[in-house]
Write an enzyme that holds these catalytic residues in place. Structure first.
Site: not given
Ligand code: DX5
Ligand code: ZN
Length: 216
Positions: A8, A33, A35, A37, A66, A68, A137, A175
């Site tokens: 990620s 990956h 993320d 947000m 991903h 969010m 998750m 994840d």
């Molecule tokens: C959290 C994200 C993850 C995050 C995981 O909301 O969706 O993808 O980057 O990070 P680690 O591996 O540090 O928990």
């Molecule tokens: Zn993620």
């Protein structure tokens, strides 16, 4: 299938994204990956489509996006244009999930449905046949570097049972809080893809760490 690793970029160095993406290009990582947000669906803001568009110009691995965010169905076109291989939307963010999954596929992407830690597997009973991947998750979404929620293993096991019972080959991605210990347990429970952020990027040798996760 040998499991896949999706580092990620959330835990990457935002001043040196190109360097970090090239590290991933040259590593044993299977996917990247990403993320996204919005500060509404989750209590944090990361990066959006202009960053994905820039990542696409350097990234040689399939992009696993991903989202969010609330109302992710509004951005199917943008995510496709940004070069995503997989578009993950949260179950909790989609009122018309069936329609959203269909539009993701029509846009030429694979469709992933993501479950928050409190969202039960049984809610997928009538949609799983249409999705390419379920993203479980194993932390509450919004931040990297959190601890793996142990109950996720039970969810992965029950999800795997559902997939097998229906004769499907839906992938399971996990994840949050992945390290060699939690990653091994997730794989034993039935996971196919492991996302790892902090564990990869905060390690002294991220390339070697990705290899370590690939060898689990
Ligand atoms: C959290 C994200 C993850 C995050 C995981 O909301 O969706 O993808 O980057 O990070 P680690 O591996 O540090 O928990
Ligand atoms: Zn993620």
């Amino acid at each position: 299938m040998k499991h896949k690793i999706a580092p990620s970029l959330l835990s990457g160095d935002f001043l040196h994204l190109q360097r970090d993406i090239e590290m991933i290009n040259n590593s044993e990582a299977d996917w990247l990956h990403l993320d996204v947000m919005d500060g509404v669906f989750v209590p944090n803001i990361s990066f959006g489509f202009p960053v994905l568009d820039a990542v696409k110009t350097v990234c040689k691995k399939p992009m696993d996006v991903h989202l969010m965010i609330v109302e992710p169905q509004k951005f199917v076109h943008e995510v496709a244009e940004a070069g995503a291989y997989m578009m993950n939307v949260h179950y909790e963010a989609c009122l018309h999930l069936h329609r959203t999954v269909a539009s993701i596929k029509e846009a030429g992407m694979k469709a992933g449905v993501t479950l928050n830690p409190h969202t039960p597997i049984c809610l997928l009973e009538d949609i799983i046949q249409d999705v390419d991947m379920v993203l479980v998750m194993s932390v509450n979404p919004g931040f990297g570097g959190q601890y793996f929620i142990e109950h996720s293993l039970d969810k992965i096991r029950r999800l795997k049972e559902m997939i097998l019972r229906k004769g499907l080959n839906t992938w399971i991605e996990v994840d949050g809080g992945i390290n060699p210990e939690t990653g091994k347990l997730a794989l034993e429970a039935g996971a196919d893809i492991l996302v790892a952020g902090a564990f990869v990027f905060e390690s002294p040798d991220p390339t070697r760490t990705i290899q370590e996760l690939k060898e689990l």
